[in-house]
Structures are given as structure tokens and as C-alpha cells.
Design an enzyme around this catalytic site. Structure first.
Site, PDB file in Angstrom:
ATOM      1  N   ASP A  38       1.267  -1.183   0.124  1.00  0.00           N
ATOM      2  CA  ASP A  38       0.441   0.220   0.239  1.00  0.00           C
ATOM      3  C   ASP A  38       1.324   1.866  -0.153  1.00  0.00           C
ATOM      4  O   ASP A  38       0.124   2.642   0.039  1.00  0.00           O
ATOM      5  CB  ASP A  38      -1.190   0.337   1.217  1.00  0.00           C
ATOM      6  CG  ASP A  38      -2.740  -1.130   0.844  1.00  0.00           C
ATOM      7  OD1 ASP A  38      -2.568  -1.514  -0.174  1.00  0.00           O
ATOM      8  OD2 ASP A  38      -2.778  -1.040   1.702  1.00  0.00           O
ATOM      9  N   HIS A 240      30.231   5.459  -4.513  1.00  0.00           N
ATOM     10  CA  HIS A 240      29.123   5.626  -3.935  1.00  0.00           C
ATOM     11  C   HIS A 240      28.633   5.338  -2.832  1.00  0.00           C
ATOM     12  O   HIS A 240      26.938   4.455  -2.811  1.00  0.00           O
ATOM     13  CB  HIS A 240      28.209   4.319  -5.109  1.00  0.00           C
ATOM     14  CG  HIS A 240      28.456   4.476  -6.674  1.00  0.00           C
ATOM     15  ND1 HIS A 240      27.877   3.791  -7.744  1.00  0.00           N
ATOM     16  CD2 HIS A 240      28.546   6.015  -7.175  1.00  0.00           C
ATOM     17  CE1 HIS A 240      28.773   4.642  -8.896  1.00  0.00           C
ATOM     18  NE2 HIS A 240      28.816   6.273  -8.908  1.00  0.00           N
ATOM     19  N   ASP A 257      27.842  14.532  -1.625  1.00  0.00           N
ATOM     20  CA  ASP A 257      27.643  15.285  -2.628  1.00  0.00           C
ATOM     21  C   ASP A 257      26.108  14.856  -2.866  1.00  0.00           C
ATOM     22  O   ASP A 257      25.430  13.681  -2.453  1.00  0.00           O
ATOM     23  CB  ASP A 257      28.681  13.954  -3.889  1.00  0.00           C
ATOM     24  CG  ASP A 257      27.574  13.393  -5.372  1.00  0.00           C
ATOM     25  OD1 ASP A 257      26.869  15.253  -5.625  1.00  0.00           O
ATOM     26  OD2 ASP A 257      29.137  13.494  -6.577  1.00  0.00           O
ATOM     27  N   ASP A 268      24.065  18.988  -9.294  1.00  0.00           N
ATOM     28  CA  ASP A 268      24.817  18.350  -8.636  1.00  0.00           C
ATOM     29  C   ASP A 268      25.707  18.950  -8.250  1.00  0.00           C
ATOM     30  O   ASP A 268      27.138  19.164  -9.522  1.00  0.00           O
ATOM     31  CB  ASP A 268      25.125  16.660 -10.383  1.00  0.00           C
ATOM     32  CG  ASP A 268      26.342  15.480  -9.623  1.00  0.00           C
ATOM     33  OD1 ASP A 268      26.142  15.345  -8.595  1.00  0.00           O
ATOM     34  OD2 ASP A 268      26.432  15.432 -10.150  1.00  0.00           O
ATOM     35  N   HIS A 351      37.497   7.756 -11.993  1.00  0.00           N
ATOM     36  CA  HIS A 351      36.426   8.272 -12.427  1.00  0.00           C
ATOM     37  C   HIS A 351      37.018   9.538 -13.698  1.00  0.00           C
ATOM     38  O   HIS A 351      37.206   9.943 -13.025  1.00  0.00           O
ATOM     39  CB  HIS A 351      34.915   8.770 -11.326  1.00  0.00           C
ATOM     40  CG  HIS A 351      35.090   9.916 -10.303  1.00  0.00           C
ATOM     41  ND1 HIS A 351      35.322  11.167 -11.676  1.00  0.00           N
ATOM     42  CD2 HIS A 351      35.866  10.371  -9.073  1.00  0.00           C
ATOM     43  CE1 HIS A 351      35.389  12.001 -10.070  1.00  0.00           C
ATOM     44  NE2 HIS A 351      35.465  11.082  -9.196  1.00  0.00           N
ATOM     45  N   HIS A 355      30.076  14.985 -16.759  1.00  0.00           N
ATOM     46  CA  HIS A 355      28.729  13.881 -17.249  1.00  0.00           C
ATOM     47  C   HIS A 355      27.815  15.557 -18.064  1.00  0.00           C
ATOM     48  O   HIS A 355      27.312  16.747 -17.119  1.00  0.00           O
ATOM     49  CB  HIS A 355      28.014  12.387 -16.449  1.00  0.00           C
ATOM     50  CG  HIS A 355      27.940  13.913 -15.406  1.00  0.00           C
ATOM     51  ND1 HIS A 355      27.018  13.725 -14.804  1.00  0.00           N
ATOM     52  CD2 HIS A 355      28.773  13.362 -13.680  1.00  0.00           C
ATOM     53  CE1 HIS A 355      26.679  14.234 -13.729  1.00  0.00           C
ATOM     54  NE2 HIS A 355      27.525  14.374 -13.214  1.00  0.00           N
ATOM     55  N   HIS A 362      22.253  11.810 -14.691  1.00  0.00           N
ATOM     56  CA  HIS A 362      23.274  11.689 -16.130  1.00  0.00           C
ATOM     57  C   HIS A 362      22.575  11.492 -17.039  1.00  0.00           C
ATOM     58  O   HIS A 362      21.235  10.973 -16.878  1.00  0.00           O
ATOM     59  CB  HIS A 362      24.003  10.144 -15.353  1.00  0.00           C
ATOM     60  CG  HIS A 362      24.621  10.533 -14.180  1.00  0.00           C
ATOM     61  ND1 HIS A 362      25.701   8.961 -14.200  1.00  0.00           N
ATOM     62  CD2 HIS A 362      25.280  10.798 -13.371  1.00  0.00           C
ATOM     63  CE1 HIS A 362      26.368   9.574 -12.362  1.00  0.00           C
ATOM     64  NE2 HIS A 362      26.473  10.254 -12.968  1.00  0.00           N
ATOM     65  N   GLU A 390      33.605  17.223 -11.987  1.00  0.00           N
ATOM     66  CA  GLU A 390      34.631  17.169 -10.680  1.00  0.00           C
ATOM     67  C   GLU A 390      35.494  16.034 -10.383  1.00  0.00           C
ATOM     68  O   GLU A 390      35.745  15.375  -9.999  1.00  0.00           O
ATOM     69  CB  GLU A 390      32.561  16.244 -10.454  1.00  0.00           C
ATOM     70  CG  GLU A 390      32.768  14.816 -11.380  1.00  0.00           C
ATOM     71  CD  GLU A 390      31.076  14.302 -10.803  1.00  0.00           C
ATOM     72  OE1 GLU A 390      31.496  13.537 -10.018  1.00  0.00           O
ATOM     73  OE2 GLU A 390      30.207  14.568 -12.065  1.00  0.00           O
ATOM     74  N   TYR A 394      40.801   9.958  -4.160  1.00  0.00           N
ATOM     75  CA  TYR A 394      40.573   9.153  -3.568  1.00  0.00           C
ATOM     76  C   TYR A 394      41.615   8.096  -2.888  1.00  0.00           C
ATOM     77  O   TYR A 394      42.277   7.892  -3.537  1.00  0.00           O
ATOM     78  CB  TYR A 394      39.734   8.238  -3.817  1.00  0.00           C
ATOM     79  CG  TYR A 394      38.382   9.148  -4.520  1.00  0.00           C
ATOM     80  CD1 TYR A 394      37.438   9.630  -4.092  1.00  0.00           C
ATOM     81  CD2 TYR A 394      39.040   9.139  -5.946  1.00  0.00           C
ATOM     82  CE1 TYR A 394      36.871  10.998  -3.974  1.00  0.00           C
ATOM     83  CE2 TYR A 394      37.918  10.681  -6.634  1.00  0.00           C
ATOM     84  CZ  TYR A 394      36.616  11.087  -5.666  1.00  0.00           C
ATOM     85  OH  TYR A 394      36.066  11.674  -6.449  1.00  0.00           O
ATOM     86  N   ARG A 411      36.731  15.179  -3.292  1.00  0.00           N
ATOM     87  CA  ARG A 411      35.773  15.384  -4.946  1.00  0.00           C
ATOM     88  C   ARG A 411      35.795  17.164  -4.902  1.00  0.00           C
ATOM     89  O   ARG A 411      34.739  17.255  -3.389  1.00  0.00           O
ATOM     90  CB  ARG A 411      34.327  14.569  -5.133  1.00  0.00           C
ATOM     91  CG  ARG A 411      33.509  15.044  -6.678  1.00  0.00           C
ATOM     92  CD  ARG A 411      33.131  13.227  -7.056  1.00  0.00           C
ATOM     93  NE  ARG A 411      32.526  13.479  -6.107  1.00  0.00           N
ATOM     94  CZ  ARG A 411      32.191  12.482  -4.801  1.00  0.00           C
ATOM     95  NH1 ARG A 411      33.343  11.365  -5.206  1.00  0.00           N
ATOM     96  NH2 ARG A 411      30.834  12.020  -5.174  1.00  0.00           N
ATOM     97  N   GLU A 413      32.723  19.369  -7.236  1.00  0.00           N
ATOM     98  CA  GLU A 413      31.657  19.268  -8.460  1.00  0.00           C
ATOM     99  C   GLU A 413      30.813  20.635  -8.636  1.00  0.00           C
ATOM    100  O   GLU A 413      30.040  20.919  -8.012  1.00  0.00           O
ATOM    101  CB  GLU A 413      31.332  18.142  -7.828  1.00  0.00           C
ATOM    102  CG  GLU A 413      29.551  17.781  -9.582  1.00  0.00           C
ATOM    103  CD  GLU A 413      28.784  16.563  -8.915  1.00  0.00           C
ATOM    104  OE1 GLU A 413      28.989  15.836  -8.145  1.00  0.00           O
ATOM    105  OE2 GLU A 413      29.195  16.123 -10.278  1.00  0.00           O
TER     106      GLU A 413
HETATM  107  N1  GLY Z   1      25.864  12.705  -8.169  1.00  0.00           N
HETATM  108  C1  GLY Z   1      26.750  11.681  -9.442  1.00  0.00           C
HETATM  109  C2  GLY Z   1      27.557  12.244  -9.818  1.00  0.00           C
HETATM  110  O1  GLY Z   1      27.703  12.898  -9.474  1.00  0.00           O
HETATM  111  O2  GLY Z   1      27.756  11.644 -10.716  1.00  0.00           O
HETATM  112 MN    MN Z   2      28.285  14.439 -11.361  1.00  0.00          MN
HETATM  113 MN    MN Z   3      27.786  14.335  -8.088  1.00  0.00          MN
END
Ligand code: GLY
Ligand code: MN
Ligand code: MN
Length: 443
Positions: A38, A240, A257, A268, A351, A355, A362, A390, A394, A411, A413
């Protein structure tokens, strides 16, 4: 609502459909998804559907017919009983009027009306394979047309992925979109300021998440744009990680983040700051490298540059910093060019630097384009594309890594609108400079 951006977009899609030979496009919105008994997950429309409709109710489908030039909405009928329980529904008449459709019908009529609309259409434009449930429905409508073949009608003989047209359109933001994205960026930046100011040793990650969510919501944001990351200590090296219950400890960093979605558009932002308000010397060393790499990437972001140029610029600064700090050893990793060519930096920066961002965090859009000789070079940036910038570092513990850097994750961003001669950052209402962050946290 003839000046509606949604109607103008539908007209542009119809134009593109005609160029591709014409046909009928079907764009369903997202289904409601049960979470447990529900209780549904918060409802979020489909981005493509919303882009062409501005309509946020579930159980709705946009149909575009390039032969008539008509755009048609199927949506839930008015229903006083259901509206008592679940709230207002536009219903077809008000939806047609408000969202500028040529026609609107109750969703219950779609199984009889869609086969009629599809009859003799040269092609079906549809997001093929995006949803098994929708594919089944489309098959049902196509088979309903085929079942009438003895009456002389034919089903579309070609299928084209409507996303090919929509992704290209969505990649270049119009002024309505840029305005919303700027507001989303400001709310998210204010939320980061709030979280930095609230940070205290002894709090837990979820306390800072609560500050973020409070700021998003009190400014009208409907949702976080993605799962918020609030990561302290070693958690900041987990890319993540989600906001958990770890305690903020003296001498540790906090990486946040997190950003809001506003009126269907994402922001973001990542900021990294000391839990106690003062960077250690090791943290500050790495922080300033990441910040310099971000600035190099920002400087490389402009119309005419390749999508990869900011990433390459950031990697160069990060790799140099890794050599300077001894994270990478010159005797084994070699020169800066070796580190870049061999991707030795990827042990600490694994990474990419950006993006597309828009309705989806994304966002859609090709990252490569057609080049000569069948090559697929990185896409050329154009004005009003929006990308994140970004970079990060690490550091996990390792025998060959100076212990003072262990468990530091950083990071930074921001979201950037590409302009003719550079870019405009949408998310700088929260500081990035280490001294400024410390001053803010002291204040
Ligand atoms: N928060 C998702 C990214 O930075 O791609
Ligand atoms: Mn991002
Ligand atoms: Mn991000």
C-alpha cells in the site's frame, strides 16, 4: 497555452519526424512503483514525456502524429471518488487547455484510439526496449492494427527510436531550462553551506543529510536529484557511498555529493570539508591539488572544445600532484607523460571529470560524434550544453602510500553551462576555496 515551451518542443519533434519520413510517436510517462504494501515510491514522471508535455500525473501518454501535425495527450479521466483519496487530476479537457494539446482523451480509451492513430503511419517512433511493460502495450496496439489488414489498413513498417531525436534536443538547454537549473543550483549550493555550518565532531552523517534535505524542501525542491552521499573518514573513498550513520570524527573530512531536483531538473554538487572546520596539512595538500585540477577543467570548458578536454586538463594537474606528493613514485611511475599515458593516476582518480546534466542527473546525449574515416571523436561542446566538472582524489591505505594520506577522499563538483568563450558555473554560492570554507565554518 500556445507560447508553451512544451508545445514548441512538440512542434520541433514533429518537424524532425517529418524529415525522417514521418509517422506516429508514442511517449508514455513512468509507471507508479510500489515500495511495499500500500505504499509507493515517490512518483517521478518520465523525463522525455515531461520534456514534451510539462504534465506530471502518472498514467499518461503523449502521441505525436506528423501527418496531421497534431499532438495528443492521453491522461486519467476526472474521477471525484479517486480525487477525494489521491488529489486533483486535470482530466483530458483541462489538460488539453493547460498544456496546449490539439486533443486529449481518457487513458481508458487508448486501446481503441491508438490502433486508429497508428493505421497507415509510415513509421512508429518509440523508445524501443526501454520498458518491457510498454513494449507489450505497443505490441498489442500494433497487432490491433495488423488484425484489421483485411480492411485495407497497414501497420507502420518501420520503427525508429524517438530518443535519437529527443536526446539531441535535450542536450542543448533552452532558456526555460537554464533558468530552472540555475535555481536548482542555487538551492543546492545553499544546502551545502547549511551542512558545512552545521558540521560538528560527534554528529553523524545522517544529521548533515537532514540539513541538506531541509534546505532543498523548504525552497520548493520536490526531490533530491539522486541518492545523497554524506561520507566521512574512509567512507569518502567509496565513490557511491550513501549517507549512513558514521560519526564525524576530529581530523576527518566530510565529502558531501548531494543536490536537489527542482521542477524536473537536476543539480549535482560535491564539496569536501573538515568535520571540525580546519583542514590538516595532508588534507589541505590534496585538497588544493583537486581544486587546481577543477580550475584547469573549468578553463578548458568552452564551445568548440572537445567533451574530453576538461577531463584531460584535470588529469594533468592531478597526475602532477600525485607525483609531487609521492602518491605516485617517479622511479616506478615515470614522468608526468608516462603517468598519463599508462593511466597510473587511476589508482587515486578512477572516474571521469564530467557528465551531461539536465532533467536526469546523468543526462541523455551522445558523448561522441561522427568524425572522418568512421572515427568517433569526443563530442564538440556547444553553447548551452550543461556538464558537471568533478575531479577528485581517493586514497585507500597501502604499504606504498604515505600514511598521512590514508583514507582521504576529496571531490569538488560544480555544474557548468557551456558558453561561446567559456562556461558559467551554476553552483558557486557555496565556496570551494579551502580558506573560504574554513572561514565559513568558523563564522
Ligand atoms: N552525484 C552523481 C555524480 O556526481 O555523478
Ligand atoms: Mn556528477
Ligand atoms: Mn555528484
Amino acid at each position: 497555452m500556445s507560447d508553451s515551451p512544451y508545445r514548441a518542443r512538440r512542434e520541433r519533434v514533429i518537424e524532425q519526424m517529418r524529415k525522417a519520413g514521418g509517422g506516429v510517436a508514442i511517449l508514455p510517462t513512468a509507471p507508479e512503483v510500489p515500495r511495499n504494501r500500500d505504499s509507493d515510491y515517490p512518483y517521478r514522471h518520465d523525463s522525455y514525456f515531461y520534456y514534451l508535455s510539462g504534465f506530471t500525473e502518472p498514467e499518461a501518454v503523449v502521441v505525436l502524429d506528423s501527418r496531421t501535425g497534431h499532438s495528443i495527450l492521453f491522461c486519467r479521466a476526472k474521477n471525484e471518488e479517486r480525487e477525494i483519496w489521491d488529489g486533483y487530476r486535470f482530466g483530458p479537457d483541462a489538460a488539453r487547455e493547460t498544456f496546449g494539446f490539439d486533443a486529449a482523451y481518457p487513458i481508458d480509451e487508448i486501446d481503441t484510439r491508438l490502433p486508429q492513430l497508428l493505421a497507415d503511419a509510415p513509421a512508429l517512433f518509440y523508445a524501443l526496449g526501454a520498458s518491457a511493460q510498454q513494449d507489450r502495450q505497443v505490441r498489442h496496439w500494433l497487432n490491433a492494427v495488423r488484425a484489421q489488414s483485411r480492411t485495407g489498413v497497414s501497420a507502420p513498417s518501420a520503427a525508429r527510436d524517438i530518443r535519437g531525436i529527443l536526446d539531441e534536443m535535450r542536450l542543448i538547454k533552452d532558456s526555460t531550462e537554464l533558468d530552472i537549473m540555475a535555481r536548482a543550483g542555487k538551492i543546492s549550493a545553499d544546502a551545502h553551506v547549511r551542512a558545512m555550518k552545521a558540521s560538528r565532531v560527534g554528529l553523524r552523517e545522517y544529521h548533515l543529510e537532514a540539513e541538506l534535505l531541509y534546505e532543498f524542501r523548504r525552497n520548493g525542491s520536490q526531490f533530491p536529484a539522486y541518492g545523497s552521499i554524506v561520507a566521512t573518514g574512509a567512507n569518502a573513498t567509496v565513490l557511491h557511498y550513501r549517507a549512513g550513520d558514521a560519526e564525524l570524527r576530529d581530523g576527518d573530512l566530510v565529502l558531501i555529493d548531494a543536490a536537489c531536483e527542482l521542477d524536473g531538473y537536476a543539480s549535482d554538487i560535491t564539496r569536501t570539508f573538515p568535520a571540525n572546520g580546519k583542514f590538516t596539512s595532508a588534507q589541505r595538500e590534496l585538497y588544493d591539488i583537486v581544486l587546481a585540477s577543477q580550475q584547469a577543467a573549468i578553463d578548458a570548458t568552452r564551445a568548440g572544445a572537445r567533451f574530453d578536454a576538461p577531463h584531460e586538463a584535470a588529469v594533468r594537474v592531478l597526475a602532477q600532484g600525485m607525483l609531487d606528493t609521492g602518491l605516485l613514485k617517479r622511479d616506478t611511475a615515470g614522468s608526468l607523460d608516462d603517468v598519463i599515458a599508462n593511466k597510473a593516476y587511476s589508482r587515486f582518480y578512477m572516474h571521469r571529470t564530467g557528465h551531461w546534466i539536465g532533467m536526469d542527473v546523468h543526462d541523455c546525449g551522445e558523448y561522441r560524434e561522427d568524425g572522418p574515416n568512421g572515427e568517433r571523436p569526443w563530442r564538440t561542446l556547444a553553447a548551452n550544453m550543461v556538464t558537471t566538472i568533478e575531479p577528485g582524489i581517493y586514497v585507500r591505505p597501502g604499504q606504498d602510500v604515505d600514511e598521512r594520506y590514508w583514507n582521504i577522499g576529496i571531490r569538488i563538483e560544480d555544474d557548468a553551462v557551456v558558453t561561446a568563450d567559456g562556461c558559467t558555473l551554476l553552483t558557486r554560492d557555496v565556496p570551494v576555496d579551502a580558506d573560504e570554507i574554513e572561514a565559513l565554518m568558523r563564522g
